[in-house]
Scaffold this motif. Structure first.
Motif, PDB file in Angstrom:
ATOM      1  N   PRO A  34       0.786  -1.183  -0.040  1.00 46.96           N
ATOM      2  CA  PRO A  34       0.039  -0.024  -0.066  1.00 46.96           C
ATOM      3  C   PRO A  34       0.657   1.301   0.148  1.00 46.96           C
ATOM      4  CG  PRO A  34      -0.019  -0.796   2.184  1.00 46.96           C
ATOM      5  CD  PRO A  34       0.583  -1.786   1.226  1.00 46.96           C
ATOM      6  N   VAL A  35       0.130   2.281  -0.848  1.00 45.99           N
ATOM      7  CA  VAL A  35       0.944   3.473  -0.811  1.00 45.99           C
ATOM      8  C   VAL A  35       0.720   4.302   0.552  1.00 45.99           C
ATOM      9  CG1 VAL A  35       0.737   5.897  -1.914  1.00 45.99           C
ATOM     10  CG2 VAL A  35       0.539   3.972  -3.128  1.00 45.99           C
ATOM     11  N   THR A  36       1.823   4.964   1.118  1.00 44.59           N
ATOM     12  CA  THR A  36       1.697   5.796   2.287  1.00 44.59           C
ATOM     13  C   THR A  36       0.874   6.991   2.118  1.00 44.59           C
ATOM     14  OG1 THR A  36       3.933   4.987   3.082  1.00 44.59           O
ATOM     15  CG2 THR A  36       2.957   6.938   3.887  1.00 44.59           C
ATOM     16  N   LEU A  37      -0.142   7.103   2.653  1.00 47.36           N
ATOM     17  CA  LEU A  37      -1.204   8.295   2.529  1.00 47.36           C
ATOM     18  C   LEU A  37      -0.901   9.359   3.810  1.00 47.36           C
ATOM     19  CD1 LEU A  37      -4.556   8.450   1.016  1.00 47.36           C
ATOM     20  CD2 LEU A  37      -4.033   9.740   3.239  1.00 47.36           C
ATOM     21  N   LEU A  38      -0.446  10.327   3.623  1.00 45.07           N
ATOM     22  CA  LEU A  38      -0.419  11.454   4.600  1.00 45.07           C
ATOM     23  C   LEU A  38      -1.910  12.192   4.955  1.00 45.07           C
ATOM     24  CD1 LEU A  38       2.814  13.059   4.514  1.00 45.07           C
ATOM     25  CD2 LEU A  38       2.127  11.101   6.015  1.00 45.07           C
ATOM     26  N   TYR A  90      -3.839   1.662   0.397  1.00 48.84           N
ATOM     27  CA  TYR A  90      -3.273   2.937   0.920  1.00 48.84           C
ATOM     28  C   TYR A  90      -3.121   2.416   2.630  1.00 48.84           C
ATOM     29  CZ  TYR A  90      -4.878   5.581  -3.117  1.00 48.84           C
ATOM     30  OH  TYR A  90      -5.056   5.826  -4.335  1.00 48.84           O
ATOM     31  N   HIS A  91      -2.142   3.278   3.038  1.00 51.99           N
ATOM     32  CA  HIS A  91      -1.604   3.161   4.516  1.00 51.99           C
ATOM     33  C   HIS A  91      -1.691   4.350   5.107  1.00 51.99           C
ATOM     34  CE1 HIS A  91       0.302   1.426   8.114  1.00 51.99           C
ATOM     35  NE2 HIS A  91       1.184   2.333   7.866  1.00 51.99           N
ATOM     36  N   THR A 106       8.172  11.804   2.242  1.00 47.85           N
ATOM     37  CA  THR A 106       7.984  10.554   3.086  1.00 47.85           C
ATOM     38  C   THR A 106       6.702   9.661   2.515  1.00 47.85           C
ATOM     39  OG1 THR A 106       6.556  11.697   4.740  1.00 47.85           O
ATOM     40  CG2 THR A 106       9.035  11.712   4.869  1.00 47.85           C
ATOM     41  N   ALA A 107       5.739  10.357   1.511  1.00 49.98           N
ATOM     42  CA  ALA A 107       4.735   9.838   1.247  1.00 49.98           C
ATOM     43  C   ALA A 107       4.477   9.627  -0.313  1.00 49.98           C
ATOM     44  CB  ALA A 107       3.511  10.456   1.810  1.00 49.98           C
ATOM     45  N   GLY A 108       3.491   8.857  -0.590  1.00 48.64           N
ATOM     46  CA  GLY A 108       3.297   8.657  -2.025  1.00 48.64           C
ATOM     47  C   GLY A 108       1.752   9.410  -2.353  1.00 48.64           C
ATOM     48  N   ALA A 109       1.070   9.746  -1.290  1.00 49.22           N
ATOM     49  CA  ALA A 109      -0.186  10.425  -1.365  1.00 49.22           C
ATOM     50  C   ALA A 109      -0.518  11.366  -0.191  1.00 49.22           C
ATOM     51  CB  ALA A 109      -1.408   9.305  -1.520  1.00 49.22           C
ATOM     52  N   TYR A 110      -1.155  12.332  -0.552  1.00 48.61           N
ATOM     53  CA  TYR A 110      -1.282  13.479   0.561  1.00 48.61           C
ATOM     54  C   TYR A 110      -2.759  13.689   0.484  1.00 48.61           C
ATOM     55  CZ  TYR A 110      -0.622  17.530   3.307  1.00 48.61           C
ATOM     56  OH  TYR A 110      -0.418  18.410   4.410  1.00 48.61           O
ATOM     57  N   MET A 111      -3.478  13.905   1.645  1.00 45.63           N
ATOM     58  CA  MET A 111      -5.007  14.142   1.636  1.00 45.63           C
ATOM     59  C   MET A 111      -5.244  15.278   2.524  1.00 45.63           C
ATOM     60  SD  MET A 111      -7.848  11.272   2.121  1.00 45.63           S
ATOM     61  CE  MET A 111      -9.643  11.802   1.948  1.00 45.63           C
ATOM     62  N   ALA A 139       3.510  16.494  -9.901  1.00 43.02           N
ATOM     63  CA  ALA A 139       4.198  16.103 -11.031  1.00 43.02           C
ATOM     64  C   ALA A 139       5.351  14.985 -10.958  1.00 43.02           C
ATOM     65  CB  ALA A 139       4.986  17.639 -11.294  1.00 43.02           C
ATOM     66  N   ASP A 140       5.706  14.759  -9.749  1.00 49.56           N
ATOM     67  CA  ASP A 140       6.899  13.955  -9.653  1.00 49.56           C
ATOM     68  C   ASP A 140       6.348  12.603  -9.390  1.00 49.56           C
ATOM     69  OD1 ASP A 140       9.473  13.373  -9.508  1.00 49.56           O
ATOM     70  OD2 ASP A 140       9.600  13.268  -7.368  1.00 49.56           O
ATOM     71  N   GLY A 141       4.853  12.421  -9.354  1.00 49.30           N
ATOM     72  CA  GLY A 141       4.207  11.038  -9.364  1.00 49.30           C
ATOM     73  C   GLY A 141       3.574  10.700  -8.142  1.00 49.30           C
ATOM     74  N   GLY A 142       3.143  11.702  -7.169  1.00 51.05           N
ATOM     75  CA  GLY A 142       2.439  11.710  -5.991  1.00 51.05           C
ATOM     76  C   GLY A 142       0.948  11.680  -6.316  1.00 51.05           C
ATOM     77  N   ILE A 143       0.269  11.406  -5.489  1.00 52.22           N
ATOM     78  CA  ILE A 143      -1.162  11.100  -5.531  1.00 52.22           C
ATOM     79  C   ILE A 143      -1.799  12.502  -4.442  1.00 52.22           C
ATOM     80  CG2 ILE A 143      -3.416   9.989  -5.006  1.00 52.22           C
ATOM     81  CD1 ILE A 143      -1.782   7.528  -5.739  1.00 52.22           C
ATOM     82  N   LEU A 144      -2.455  13.261  -5.058  1.00 55.70           N
ATOM     83  CA  LEU A 144      -3.196  14.233  -3.983  1.00 55.70           C
ATOM     84  C   LEU A 144      -4.945  14.119  -4.016  1.00 55.70           C
ATOM     85  CD1 LEU A 144      -2.856  17.003  -2.447  1.00 55.70           C
ATOM     86  CD2 LEU A 144      -3.100  18.303  -4.429  1.00 55.70           C
ATOM     87  N   ILE A 145      -5.320  14.235  -2.836  1.00 56.72           N
ATOM     88  CA  ILE A 145      -6.824  13.952  -2.761  1.00 56.72           C
ATOM     89  C   ILE A 145      -7.235  15.209  -1.925  1.00 56.72           C
ATOM     90  CG2 ILE A 145      -8.785  12.932  -1.978  1.00 56.72           C
ATOM     91  CD1 ILE A 145      -5.686  10.879  -2.000  1.00 56.72           C
TER      92      ILE A 145
END
Length: 579
Positions: A34-38, A90-91, A106-111, A139-145
């Motif tokens: 799972p992707v680390t989600l902050l 997601y973690h 430190t993350a792959g996703a930010y919410m 732009a560098d590959g992250g996921i934003l919610i």
């Protein structure tokens, strides 16, 4: 040495207090799953250390509660359930630190969910600095919610609308100052993200305005069903190497709606978040207008059992069937000798009824409407079946079509094209979907009855077939729901084999489908379906009986029971060639 250890512990304490250390707990945050989600808890109201989310014990603390917090399990809008639903992908880690490049690494996703404006007591507003950081992150590959809420009066709202729009504008999106009301939105079968869910609950949120709605990188996942407040309510944007999801209402993912099992909301939320992951090596089929495929289809059926008093093998069968009976196996003969009646010791035949059908069918791909391609199956000029074909491989909106194709509809629309593919799947991944599966027929009908069941799909890997490098995807289904005896026969013979004179003691089916898909063209090469069904029953012509004795403590029954069994198999293959 003691000074060094002391220094290290002081640094760890500082990082933990800043909310950074906890965010680093999951390994490989960007690429791994799972992707680390902050989950942001900084751009909210400031709260004392040790503040417990959920229902605060003190009334004065309620005003400081983050009602969308992942630990808020006793509040309708808390996201505890939501993060359990998406835990496979997601973690979640809660971040109480301000945005920075170091934090995002430190993350792959930010919410961010409903940040509080500084004018209403929030720690800080989202400025152009934060917007630039998040744009670079995506732009560098992250996921934003980004999740907002309904806004009737921006001046009175505690929600930082201006700050959220600074961020959303980087991707051509804007939260409107509107209120949609709570909606149950129907989901069409050709929805580009949802496969299976028929509806989506949207809380009392707002509308998302898109600067470039026709951009192929912009996908409107859900539209408002309120005619007085039309527009997009959930939008996905593929931006450079990453992805953005803008959702107009945070209550949509809250506990109260996420647990509504009278709707499809739990699965819809899973699929919405899953759609944000990067595409895998097989994101969909390579349909193009003008594509033509020829499919050679073979369908074999076989039913086997001991014919004596079996009933089923006496019934009329498909015209293409054959019947073969052989003598009793030596193993069975030896096993039946000791203590058996003369009737049982007699030579009994073991019988198999078989049927085989073939067809040559062409598939012609037409234009796309942006969601699905026009598709026509045919065996000749006057024998056609029109439908639509999604990139995931689902055949939808099929017309009645020619009668000559009627007995092959079940295979053309549900089996010979593996569907639905999971665009984000990587080799070894699995996913589940509800599908229609063919049921066994004791009369070996070419067109079987169908039943809904849950299938498990697996991206098996790569194989070479016919000199072509192929991806391999499988589908497994176990049908364990009870079947009725009359389900095995045609309606005309239901009086002969039904639940009044037959009692099933066991009925089950296993279906396994394997599909080879060309790596280069992403077109089907071969599909193979194998199914096995086994049915055990007692017949009223041979009722169960017992002899009973008893002593002072218990009753003893010696039961005599006769059981019949039939095994029914199916093999469907489709070989594809480009025309």
């Amino acid at each position: 040495m003691k000074k060094l250890i002391s220094f290290v512990f002081r640094c760890m304490f500082f990082l933990a207090a800043a909310g950074v250390l906890s965010a680093q707990a999951a390994p490989d945050p960007v690429v791994g799953r799972p992707v680390t989600l902050l989950f942001d808890d900084y751009y909210q109201l400031e709260r004392p250390a040790g503040f417990t989310e959920g229902v605060p014990a003190r009334p004065e603390d309620r005003a400081r509660t983050n009602f969308y917090h992942p630990e808020a399990n006793a509040i309708p809008n808390g996201t505890f359930v939501f993060f359990r639903l998406i835990a496979e992908d997601y973690h979640v880690r809660v971040s109480s630190a301000p945005l920075s490049a170091e934090l995002l690494r430190t993350a792959g996703a930010y919410m961010i969910v409903c940040p509080v404006s500084s004018k209403k007591g929030g720690r800080a507003d989202l400025t152009e600095k934060e917007a630039a950081l998040l744009e670079a992150f995506v732009a560098d590959g992250g996921i934003l919610i980004l999740a907002g809420n309904s806004i009737s009066d921006p001046e009175k709202a505690s929600f930082d609308l201006v700050g959220m729009n600074r961020v959303a504008a980087r991707f051509g999106l804007h939260f409107a100052a509107k209120t949609s009301q709570t909606l149950l939105v129907p989901v069409a079968r050709d929805n580009p993200v949802f496969s299976g869910p028929r509806n989506f609950i949207y809380g009392n949120g707002t509308i998302i305005d898109c600067d470039h709605p026709l951009d192929p990188h912009v996908t409107v996942l859900v539209q408002s069903s309120n005619p007085e407040v039309p527009g997009a309510i959930a939008v996905r944007v593929r931006y450079k190497q990453g992805t953005v999801l803008v959702l107009g209402d945070a209550g949509t993912i809250g506990n109260a709606h996420a647990l509504r099992n009278e709707t499809d909301q739990p699965e819809a939320l899973r699929q919405m978040m899953h759609s944000l992951l990067p595409d895998g090596p097989l994101p969909g089929y390579g349909w193009k207008p003008g594509t033509r495929l020829q499919a050679r289809i073979t369908h074999e059926r076989i039913a086997s059992g001991y014919p004596d008093e079996l009933r089923l093998l006496d019934l009329p069968r498909d015209a293409a069937s054959a019947y073969v009976e052989v003598g009793m196996r030596a193993l069975d003969r030896e096993a039946a000798k000791a203590g058996a009646t003369p009737a049982v010791r007699a030579e009994r035949g073991f019988a198999s009824a078989t049927a085989r059908s073939t067809a040559q069918v062409s598939l012609r791909i037409g234009e796309s409407d942006g969601l699905a391609y026009a598709a026509t199956w045919s065996t000749g000029r006057d024998s056609e079946l029109a439908s639509r074909l999604t990139p995931r491989g689902e055949v939808i909106d099929s017309a009645i079509g020619a009668e000559s194709l009627a007995e092959w509809r079940w295979a053309l629309t549900g089996e010979i094209i593996m569907a639905p593919l999971d665009p984000a799947a990587r080799i070894g991944d699995t996913w589940t979907r509800r599908v229609m599966v063919p049921l066994a027929s004791a009369q070996l009908d070419q067109a079987p009855r169908l039943r809904a069941a849950t299938a498990t799909f697996r991206f098996e890997g790569r194989e070479e077939l016919k000199g072509r490098a192929c991806y391999v995807v499988s589908k497994s289904v176990e049908v364990s729901a009870p079947m009725l005896p009359q389900d095995l026969v045609k309606p005309a013979y239901a009086d002969y084999f039904n639940e009044r004179n037959i009692r099933f003691t066991s009925s089950s089916e296993m279906v396994y489908v394997k599909a080879w898909i060309d790596e280069a063209s992403r077109l089907p090469v071969r599909t193979e379906l194998r199914a096995t069904s086994a049915f055990w029953w007692s017949d009223e012509d041979q009722p169960d009986s017992f002899i009973s004795t008893h002593d002072a403590k218990r009753v003893y029954e010696t039961t005599k029971a006769t059981r019949h069994v039939v095994t029914i198999g199916r093999l469907l293959t489709a070989e594809f060639e480009s025309q």
